[in-house]
Design a protein around this motif. Structure first.
Motif, short mmCIF file in Angstrom:
data_model
loop_
_atom_site.label_atom_id
_atom_site.label_comp_id
_atom_site.label_asym_id
_atom_site.label_seq_id
_atom_site.Cartn_x
_atom_site.Cartn_y
_atom_site.Cartn_z
N TRP A 301 0.86 -1.17 0.00
CA TRP A 301 0.00 0.00 0.00
C TRP A 301 0.90 1.22 0.00
N VAL A 302 0.44 2.31 -0.57
CA VAL A 302 1.19 3.57 -0.52
C VAL A 302 0.25 4.64 0.00
N ARG A 303 0.60 5.20 1.13
CA ARG A 303 -0.19 6.27 1.75
C ARG A 303 0.26 7.61 1.16
N ARG A 304 -0.64 8.27 0.43
CA ARG A 304 -0.31 9.55 -0.19
C ARG A 304 -1.05 10.65 0.57
N ASP A 305 -0.29 11.48 1.25
CA ASP A 305 -0.83 12.52 2.12
C ASP A 305 -0.92 13.84 1.34
N PHE A 306 -2.15 14.25 1.00
CA PHE A 306 -2.34 15.45 0.19
C PHE A 306 -2.29 16.72 1.02
N MET A 307 -2.18 16.63 2.33
CA MET A 307 -2.01 17.82 3.15
C MET A 307 -0.53 18.19 3.31
N THR A 308 0.34 17.19 3.28
CA THR A 308 1.78 17.45 3.43
C THR A 308 2.57 17.15 2.16
N ASN A 309 1.86 16.66 1.10
CA ASN A 309 2.51 16.35 -0.18
C ASN A 309 3.63 15.32 -0.02
#
Length: 449
Positions: A301-309
């Motif tokens: 799985w890859v967690r992509r955090d759109f708040m911290t890029n």
């Protein structure tokens, strides 16, 4: 003379009933029927976190007295399809679709604060129209929503039947209309598009209209349709809404289908920017399959955090064979994300960990935001490596090689937001290994270094 239990105060009785609600083998129904005093105490507990499954949803929808509930979890698991008599499976699914419509009409009276819907039907039947109907009747007091609809490549196939296109509803449009009332959102859909977060397409004269969600605190969108694994059918991802795979049988592997994530990235960035004042967590859970050409590569799985890029890989595999709780995932620490810890559990529990335990499952079957978990509720938990090995004596070559070399061999974050991770195990300086999966590390003699 009064019995000892009759002398107990309502506070103590309520505590007893709440403890009974934790035990799956116990039932509170006889307590409701005991006396009026108990009925007034037990009813709020009995209807606190309602869990509906294949076994009880029809009876509940048909006989529900309209009690208010704190949360409602609907979990409809796959049914067996007999190839020699597929009409029986079709009749069962169609009856459950009718029950969902009836349940949607009753939800406004139930006034749940949280709703979790998990449906897995066989192709070509879907529940998009029924789920849309439930969401259309969602009361404004419901501020937490999870929608988990099965992948059409996963729920099995009912041969000899074709889907009626009139029953297929675009869920992205439906979800967008209720976004402003939500505080917590978790989506796991087989098809996704930008319509969830915006209306219209950007043009030179008309920019994209991103939805404003002043109440939203957490948003988890899971694009992974199956746990990561070595198979070409493992680690599948959601596809765009305009991609039609229902007429392709057998459904091709994920590598032959487009991912829904790249086309919606611009909208997700705009949505995160517009709502940055209130959103605390906006994570996309992507999936990367194992590279079969690399003998010691992993899926993740890859967690992509759109708040911290940023992005974090979460490698996962099955080390327990037929043990359902024998899946391993290396998850970033919630306190220090640049550090990782190994956890072992079922794929669904590990997936919750990959999502930062924003939503969790309880032992009673309810699915809730972590903020709604009460003190007396037990949640489903993963085990550490030490606890797992102590009970099962099971190990894996990754652990042995890391213990031997004294180094961590899997990649860890943070990385760039849309980074494609190299998921191969590293070989430390001074060590070598054979080119096959699961090979042991061997120290290179000093005179050969």
């Amino acid at each position: 003379m009064d019995s000892p239990i009759a002398k107990l105060g309502p506070e103590i009785l309520l505590e007893i009933f709440e403890w009974l609600s934790r035990d799956r083998s116990a039932t509170l129904v006889p307590s409701v029927l005991c006396c009026r005093k108990w009925q007034s105490l037990v009813t709020p507990v009995l209807y606190s976190d309602v869990v509906l499954t294949n076994n009880n949803i029809a009876k509940f929808a048909g006989n529900s007295p309209g009690h208010e509930v704190r949360s409602l979890t609907i979990r409809l698991d796959p049914i067996l399809v007999d190839p020699s008599n597929p009409s029986e499976a079709k009749q069962i699914v169609e009856s459950r679709l009718k029950v969902l419509i009836l349940l949607g009409l009753r939800i406004p009276r139930m006034r749940p604060k949280a709703l979790s819907i998990s449906i897995d039907f066989a192709t070509p039947l879907t529940a998009s129209r029924e789920v849309s109907s439930i969401l259309d009747h969602l009361p404004t007091c419901c501020t937490s929503l999870e929608v988990h609809v099965s992948d059409v490549r996963h729920g099995g196939v009912i041969p000899g039947f074709t889907a009626d296109p009139r029953t297929d509803v675009h869920l992205c449009d439906t979800i967008r209309t209720i976004l402003p009332q939500l505080q917590h959102l978790r989506l796991h859909l087989p098809r996704l598009c930008s319509a969830i977060f915006s209306s219209g397409q950007p043009s030179q004269n008309a920019p994209r209209q991103v939805v404003r969600t002043p109440m939203l605190k957490t948003c988890i969108i899971d694009f992974s349709m199956r746990p990561p694994g070595p198979s070409s059918y493992s680690g599948a991802w959601a596809i765009p809404c305009n991609e039609d795979t229902t007429q392709i049988l057998p459904i091709p592997p994920a590598s032959q289908l487009p991912s829904a994530l790249p086309p919606v990235v611009p909208v997700l960035k705009d949505f995160a920017r517009v709502n940055s004042a209130n959103i605390e967590r906006f994570w996309i859970i992507d999936v990367e399959s194992r590279d079969p050409s690399c003998p010691n590569s992993w899926a993740a799985w890859v967690r992509r955090d759109f708040m911290t890029n940023t992005s974090f890989p979460i490698p996962a595999t099955n080390i327990g064979g037929f043990r359902l709780d024998g899946w391993l995932a290396r998850v970033p620490s919630p306190i220090s994300p640049n550090k990782t810890q190994d956890w072992l559990a079922t794929p669904s529990i590990l997936q919750s960990l990959a999502e930062g335990s924003t939503w969790v499952g309880t032992t009673s079957g309810a699915i809730l935001p972590i903020t709604m978990i009460r003190e007396h509720q037990d949640i489903l938990k993963a085990r550490t490596r030490e606890s797992f090995q102590k009970q099962t004596r099971i190990s894996c070559m990754l652990w042995r090689n890391e213990d031997e070399t004294g180094e961590k061999l899997l990649p860890k974050g943070p990385g760039k937001l849309m980074q494609q991770w190299n998921l191969s195990e590293t070989t430390p300086n001074g060590w070598t290994r054979d080119a096959y999966h699961g090979s042991p590390m061997v120290r290179i003699p000093y005179d050969e270094v």
